[in-house]
Design an enzyme around this catalytic site. Structure first.
Site, PDB file in Angstrom:
ATOM      1  N   LYS A  68       0.833  -1.207   0.000  1.00 18.31           N
ATOM      2  CA  LYS A  68       0.000   0.000   0.000  1.00 18.31           C
ATOM      3  C   LYS A  68       0.867   1.256   0.000  1.00 18.31           C
ATOM      4  O   LYS A  68       1.909   1.287   0.663  1.00 18.31           O
ATOM      5  CB  LYS A  68      -0.901  -0.029   1.242  1.00 18.31           C
ATOM      6  CG  LYS A  68      -1.950   1.073   1.303  1.00 18.31           C
ATOM      7  CD  LYS A  68      -2.833   0.934   2.539  1.00 18.31           C
ATOM      8  CE  LYS A  68      -3.931   1.979   2.574  1.00 18.31           C
ATOM      9  NZ  LYS A  68      -4.842   1.834   3.727  1.00 18.31           N
ATOM     10  N   SER A 143      -9.835   2.022   2.746  1.00 16.24           N
ATOM     11  CA  SER A 143      -8.926   2.770   1.903  1.00 16.24           C
ATOM     12  C   SER A 143      -7.904   1.900   1.160  1.00 16.24           C
ATOM     13  O   SER A 143      -7.289   2.365   0.212  1.00 16.24           O
ATOM     14  CB  SER A 143      -8.157   3.794   2.750  1.00 16.24           C
ATOM     15  OG  SER A 143      -7.333   3.129   3.700  1.00 16.24           O
ATOM     16  N   SER A 167     -10.109  -0.422   6.908  1.00 17.91           N
ATOM     17  CA  SER A 167      -9.515  -0.279   5.576  1.00 17.91           C
ATOM     18  C   SER A 167      -8.852  -1.507   4.984  1.00 17.91           C
ATOM     19  O   SER A 167      -8.497  -1.497   3.813  1.00 17.91           O
ATOM     20  CB  SER A 167      -8.496   0.857   5.585  1.00 17.91           C
ATOM     21  OG  SER A 167      -9.154   2.069   5.403  1.00 17.91           O
TER      22      SER A 167
HETATM   23  N1  GLN Z   1     -13.164   4.400   6.219  1.00 17.13           N
HETATM   24  C1  GLN Z   1     -12.588   4.757   7.478  1.00 17.13           C
HETATM   25  C2  GLN Z   1     -12.095   6.174   7.429  1.00 17.13           C
HETATM   26  O1  GLN Z   1     -12.262   6.794   6.421  1.00 17.13           O
HETATM   27  C3  GLN Z   1     -11.482   3.823   7.838  1.00 17.13           C
HETATM   28  C4  GLN Z   1     -10.260   4.079   7.037  1.00 17.13           C
HETATM   29  C5  GLN Z   1      -9.096   3.241   7.451  1.00 17.13           C
HETATM   30  O2  GLN Z   1      -9.241   2.195   8.086  1.00 17.13           O
HETATM   31  N2  GLN Z   1      -7.928   3.723   7.122  1.00 17.13           N
HETATM   32  O3  GLN Z   1     -11.564   6.687   8.382  1.00 17.13           O
END
Ligand code: GLN
Length: 495
Positions: A68, A143, A167
């Protein structure tokens, strides 16, 4: 695959070539990879082949892995999906990357993500969205959307993602792969570009549950560079994939099967739970009463931490810097205009403050700005107790819910997401709808516990992948692997 490599029936070089062909064929459409290390991966594969031949291959010898964009690798760009870091090149390896390399994994490239890991669809990437391989009109989740899409589209064996509120698990669920978020502190965060440091964790996205366990064995363990990493012994996670669920107590939280859960998604998850029960698991109904405030609590705490973490991007030491000359010229012109009109210029920002502001205005996207503002607000004098302080106390109540629940069960089961992958653009105008797609994943991060998403099958009407989630007590990753592998066998018709 490992056996085929050792028997000489396959080579790492062939595998890398095959993946590169798949990437070439699909990445223009899917945009899972932001960077592909074509030559470096082939070169390394040849080296790994030699090592395997000599009987010196490490635990992940020949495994082809994508990273990532939030996890740094020495000498490579790490953008975190942001214009702010578009030209940032890391001078060191994240511990997670180092450990993969030490076990002879081959890194094939870097994966697209929502900017600074803020999002649930990968639409917040400054470099364009990733598409879901099962339906390119739909999001892959986020994400870690690039990480999930690449595994689903057979562009590599596995990827690393990061999970702050879901995410790893939510994109794994949307793309039909396995995603494991370890206990907070199980895997070093050194070299993970920070979003919300008390929630962030690195974990694998894989094709099989056993692979997730194997990669976790390599990633896990204490690291002198991360004071929050645990010194607890690393266990044989992968081995737990072979264990039966006979006697496993599976908690069923009523809050995770109520309003807001799409009907067919709920039906499929329930069916899998019944099948586990038929194989000897014991289903224990329970309640996690603070679930309803989890999203609100998360969005106060995570944005507060983000506003602090992202303060470092000032355009001076590193990251995007606005055109310094232009900023100075504009300021001079503005001053002159005000003075000519007989006005007061004492309230104007200095050139340096102007430069910070302009760099951040240009470098950050809309969602990141929204969160920096929210986080700054909840931490501000006068609101701190009402928001941040209160949310911290509620975080403890959420943790207590889980501690109580785990007195009665070994794992907790739920859907990973309230529905299947949504359409690109469907939720971009409504942040609250987007935030709600994490309703089942966020509590694990608040509590710091591990959780896994594994495919439960395909949705009855839209045909898209549905994920089932298991959560376990701190450091009980083995139980997650055990439960998830049982679902995997059911889905594959192997049990
Ligand atoms: N969707 C959640 C956020 O926008 C979690 C994102 C994540 O786990 N990095 O904060």
């Amino acid at each position: 695959m490992r056996q085929l490599l050792e028997n000489g029936e396959q080579s790492a070089e062939e595998n890398v070539s095959r993946f590169l062909t798949n990437i070439e064929a699909q990445n223009d459409t899917l945009h899972a990879f932001t960077q592909v290390y074509t030559d470096a991966a082939l070169k390394r594969a040849a080296e790994v082949d030699q090592k395997i031949k000599a009987g010196r291959g490490g635990k992940l010898a020949g495994a082809v892995i994508g990273i990532k964009e939030a996890i740094v690798q020495r000498g490579e760009k790490a953008t975190a999906g942001s214009r702010m870091l578009e030209n940032f090149e890391s001078v060191y390896d994240a511990t997670a990357v180092r450990r993969l390399l030490d076990e002879d994994a081959i890194i094939i490239g870097r994966m697209n993500m929502d900017e600074f890991a803020m999002g649930s669809s990968t639409e917040n990437s400054a470099f364009g969205p990733t598409r879901n391989p099962h339906d390119t009109e739909r999001v892959p989740g986020g994400s870690s959307g690039g990480s999930a899409a690449a595994v689903a589209a057979d562009m590599c064996h596995a990827t690393l993602g990061s999970d702050t509120g879901g995410s790893i698990r939510q994109p794994a669920s949307f793309c039909g792969v396995t995603g494991l978020r370890p206990t907070y502190g199980r895997v070093s965060r050194y070299g993970l570009i920070a979003y919300a440091s008390s929630f962030d964790s690195i974990g694998p996205l894989t094709r099989t549950v056993e692979d997730a366990g194997l990669i976790l064995e390599v990633l896990a363990g204490h690291d002198v560079h991360d004071a929050t990493s645990s010194a607890r012994e690393v266990e044989d996670y992968a081995q737990a994939a072979g264990q039966s669920v006979e006697g496993l107590r599976i908690g069923l939280p009523e809050e995770y099967f109520g309003d807001g859960l799409e009907a067919e998604t709920g039906k499929l998850v329930r069916k899998r739970i019944e099948e586990l029960e038929a194989r000897g698991a014991i289903v224990v109904p329970l309640t996690l009463p603070h679930t309803k405030v989890a999203i609100a609590t998360y969005y106060i705490l995570a944005t507060a931490e983000a506003s602090s973490n992202l303060a470092r991007y000032d355009g001076i030491r590193y990251g995007h810097r606005a055109d310094q000359k232009k900023v100075a010229q504009d300021l001079a012109a503005e001053k002159k205009a005000i003075q000519d009109a007989g006005g007061d210029i004492s309230e104007l920002d200095s050139a340096l403050i102007r430069l910070y502001k302009q760099s951040r205005t240009e470098g950050f996207g809309t969602e990141v700005k929204r969160r920096i503002m929210l986080g700054t607000y909840v931490l501000s004098a006068g609101y701190y107790d009402a928001y941040y302080g209160k949310a911290q106390r509620i975080r403890r109540l959420i943790q207590n819910d889980f501690i109580q629940a785990f007195n009665k069960c070994d794992v907790i089961v739920s859907p990973t997401s309230p529905g299947t992958a949504f359409r690109i653009g469907e939720k971009t105008d409504d942040p609250l709808q987007m935030y709600l797609s994490d309703i089942y994943t966020i509590s694990a991060n608040l509590a710091g516990i591990p959780a896994i998403s594994v495919p439960a099958g395909k949705h009855a009407t839209d045909g898209l992948p549905v994920g089932i989630q298991f959560m376990a007590p701190h450091f009980a990753e083995k139980q997650l692997i055990r439960a998830a592998a049982a679902v995997e066998r059911l889905v594959r018709g192997a049990d």
